[in-house]
Scaffold this motif. Structure first.
Motif, mmCIF file in Angstrom:
data_model
loop_
_atom_site.group_PDB
_atom_site.id
_atom_site.type_symbol
_atom_site.label_atom_id
_atom_site.label_comp_id
_atom_site.label_asym_id
_atom_site.label_seq_id
_atom_site.Cartn_x
_atom_site.Cartn_y
_atom_site.Cartn_z
ATOM 1 N N PRO A 254 120.118 58.492 75.288
ATOM 2 C CA PRO A 254 118.828 57.812 75.150
ATOM 3 C C PRO A 254 118.969 56.325 74.816
ATOM 4 O O PRO A 254 119.765 55.945 73.950
ATOM 5 N N GLU A 255 118.177 55.521 75.499
ATOM 6 C CA GLU A 255 118.235 54.079 75.286
ATOM 7 C C GLU A 255 117.894 53.712 73.847
ATOM 8 O O GLU A 255 118.493 52.794 73.278
ATOM 9 N N GLU A 256 116.938 54.424 73.239
ATOM 10 C CA GLU A 256 116.569 54.068 71.867
ATOM 11 C C GLU A 256 117.695 54.321 70.870
ATOM 12 O O GLU A 256 117.800 53.651 69.846
ATOM 13 N N ILE A 257 118.584 55.266 71.197
ATOM 14 C CA ILE A 257 119.716 55.531 70.307
ATOM 15 C C ILE A 257 120.795 54.476 70.516
ATOM 16 O O ILE A 257 121.434 54.021 69.563
ATOM 17 N N ARG A 258 121.004 54.065 71.747
ATOM 18 C CA ARG A 258 121.941 52.963 71.992
ATOM 19 C C ARG A 258 121.449 51.700 71.288
ATOM 20 O O ARG A 258 122.243 50.970 70.669
ATOM 21 N N GLU A 259 120.153 51.440 71.358
ATOM 22 C CA GLU A 259 119.601 50.271 70.675
ATOM 23 C C GLU A 259 119.705 50.400 69.161
ATOM 24 O O GLU A 259 119.848 49.398 68.451
ATOM 25 N N ALA A 260 119.646 51.622 68.654
ATOM 26 C CA ALA A 260 119.825 51.831 67.212
ATOM 27 C C ALA A 260 121.227 51.425 66.776
ATOM 28 O O ALA A 260 121.419 50.863 65.687
ATOM 29 N N ALA A 261 122.230 51.688 67.621
ATOM 30 C CA ALA A 261 123.594 51.254 67.312
ATOM 31 C C ALA A 261 123.698 49.734 67.342
ATOM 32 O O ALA A 261 124.341 49.122 66.470
ATOM 33 N N VAL A 262 123.077 49.116 68.350
ATOM 34 C CA VAL A 262 123.077 47.648 68.433
ATOM 35 C C VAL A 262 122.403 47.045 67.196
ATOM 36 O O VAL A 262 122.889 46.069 66.609
ATOM 37 N N ARG A 263 121.295 47.661 66.796
ATOM 38 C CA ARG A 263 120.572 47.167 65.623
ATOM 39 C C ARG A 263 121.438 47.273 64.370
ATOM 40 O O ARG A 263 121.459 46.361 63.525
ATOM 41 N N ALA B 179 122.168 59.255 63.111
ATOM 42 C CA ALA B 179 121.172 59.720 62.137
ATOM 43 C C ALA B 179 119.784 59.693 62.754
ATOM 44 O O ALA B 179 118.968 60.611 62.549
ATOM 45 N N GLU B 180 119.504 58.657 63.533
ATOM 46 C CA GLU B 180 118.218 58.588 64.226
ATOM 47 C C GLU B 180 118.149 59.606 65.361
ATOM 48 O O GLU B 180 117.098 60.211 65.611
ATOM 49 N N ALA B 181 119.266 59.816 66.047
ATOM 50 C CA ALA B 181 119.273 60.752 67.172
ATOM 51 C C ALA B 181 118.950 62.174 66.719
ATOM 52 O O ALA B 181 118.213 62.904 67.403
ATOM 53 N N LEU B 182 119.476 62.582 65.588
ATOM 54 C CA LEU B 182 119.237 63.937 65.104
ATOM 55 C C LEU B 182 117.773 64.179 64.768
ATOM 56 O O LEU B 182 117.338 65.332 64.663
ATOM 57 N N ARG B 183 117.028 63.088 64.603
ATOM 58 C CA ARG B 183 115.600 63.212 64.277
ATOM 59 C C ARG B 183 114.706 63.032 65.507
ATOM 60 O O ARG B 183 113.481 62.931 65.372
ATOM 61 N N LEU B 184 115.301 62.994 66.705
ATOM 62 C CA LEU B 184 114.487 62.926 67.911
ATOM 63 C C LEU B 184 113.596 64.162 68.012
ATOM 64 O O LEU B 184 113.937 65.237 67.499
ATOM 65 N N PRO B 185 112.445 64.045 68.675
ATOM 66 C CA PRO B 185 111.539 65.192 68.770
ATOM 67 C C PRO B 185 112.137 66.334 69.588
ATOM 68 O O PRO B 185 113.062 66.145 70.381
ATOM 69 N N ASP B 186 111.572 67.512 69.402
ATOM 70 C CA ASP B 186 112.051 68.685 70.129
ATOM 71 C C ASP B 186 112.028 68.467 71.631
ATOM 72 O O ASP B 186 112.835 69.052 72.367
#
Length: 393
Positions: A46-55, A282-289
């Motif tokens: 997921p792009e949002e998880i890649r961006e979370a790493a960049v952040r 940590a953010e990825a594990l909280r992605l919605p079902d």
């Protein structure tokens, strides 16, 4: 070097050369074949998880040594995941340990818990690092073979019980199972749990494919069964679920005593790893079902595409209930040696696969079976199927 009579490689590792994955991936590169051997996706997660790493990188989180047990955010997310998914409550401070992928988790756990003279029961075929880690710990592996029956590979529980001796220290499980795609049933896991309790055994369970199950198959952590939480080390990983295999973020969950033991070994392996990526996972594990549902649906469609194509090409196909691998039988093609078949396949059909026999102590048991990965793009799988159809003729 001259005058050396003793081999340079530690004798415990003498049977392990270059992994079959490296050999077959190199063959794919040399021949231009489609690589359905090594199990890595050909697209990022997921792009949002890649961006979370960049952040995290930009914010300076994890650029220096993270805490030895893992960053608190990830340990908390792992604990939340286990509670939400399976009703297993773990203290993120004392019962969760972050590792450099599941491979380090396996190594640290076995180095911590077994000693020379101990026996470790492993279900074969097994992921190749299991054998190497058991050997590095100086213990003895005792394989119990999964055998094909009515379209799936099954565990003979009587054979498992007979394999336990006074020297058995632990049972090493993998479910969903690589390479066969089997998902151990509640009945099978209950019988294993009863055996572990009766014989006072530890259980180490590799559950990295926990979210990749299909057709109503149930992933059941053995730690959730009676008497098992205090004797089980459960291994998880982000790579398979979120398609960031290069980040190498894994973890264990276990009792405080078992976690402390594994941490004692782990701290002298990598010490710490993957700092910024821990925050992202940590953010990825909280992605919605819906994310996990979409991953399963996508892989189920790819499983069916490849499985159907392999069947049309003449393979015997064991359609997996989990993971992103499909095991095939080459005997309907008039073949019986998986090693020879896989080494010739790139030239014959422009596709790379893995011979399952490399995952067996009893090589003859695995000789006719070959594994293909379907964690690839639809266009790649369609091209592979097109290339393989020539084998049927």
């Amino acid at each position: 070097m001259t005058g050396m009579t003793r081999p340079l490689l530690n004798r415990r590792l003498a049977e392990f050369g270059t992994t079959i994955f490296a050999e077959m991936s190199a063959l794919a590169a040399r021949t231009g074949a489609i690589n359905l051997g090594q199990g890595f996706p050909d697209t990022d997660g997921p792009e949002e998880i890649r961006e979370a790493a960049v952040r995290a990188l930009r914010d300076g989180r994890g650029n220096q040594y993270p805490p030895g047990p893992g960053v608190p955010e990830l340990r908390t997310a792992v604990a939340e995941h286990q509670l939400k998914r399976y009703g297993l409550g773990y203290d993120p401070d004392t019962e969760v340990l972050v590792t450099a992928g599941a491979t380090e988790a396996i190594a640290a756990t076995l180095l911590a818990l077994v000693e020379p003279g101990d026996e470790v029961i492993a279900l074969e075929p097994y992921y190749d690092s299991y054998a190497a880690c058991i050997a590095m710990a100086g213990s003895t592996r005792v394989p119990v073979t999964l055998r094909p029956h009515e379209g799936r590979f099954v565990l003979d529980l009587d054979e498992l019980r007979a394999a336990v001796t006074d020297r058995t220290r632990l049972i090493l499980l993998n479910t969903p199972h690589n390479p066969t795609g089997t998902v151990l049933t509640r009945a099978e896991l209950t019988a294993i749990a009863e055996l572990a309790v009766a014989r006072d055994l530890l259980v180490v369970t590799d559950e990295v494919y926990e979210h990749l199950v299909f057709d109503g198959a149930e992933h059941l952590p053995i730690a959730s069964l009676p008497g098992m939480r205090e004797r089980t080390v459960t291994i998880g990983s982000a790579g398979k679920t979120f398609s960031f295999t290069g980040w190498k973020v894994g973890w264990i969950t276990a009792s405080p005593e078992l976690t402390a033991a594994v941490r004692s070994a782990k701290q002298f392996l990598t010490y710490v790893a993957s700092g910024p990526f821990q925050y992202a996972i940590a953010e990825a594990l909280r992605l919605p079902d819906s994310y996990f549902d979409s991953v399963r649906a996508d892989l189920r469609a790819k499983r069916d595409l490849l499985s159907d194509g392999l069947a049309r090409a003449g393979f015997g196909v064991y359609r997996p209930a989990g993971t992103y691998f499909v095991t095939t039988d080459i005997r309907p093609l008039g073949e019986s040696d998986g090693f020879a078949f896989c080494r010739a396949l790139p030239e014959r059909a422009g596709v790379v696969a893995i011979p399952n026999a490399v995952f067996y102590d009893h090589r003859a048991e695995g000789a006719p079976f070959v594994r293909f990965a379907f964690c690839k793009g639809v266009d790649v799988l369609e091209e592979a199927v097109s290339r393989l159809k020539g084998l049927a003729g």
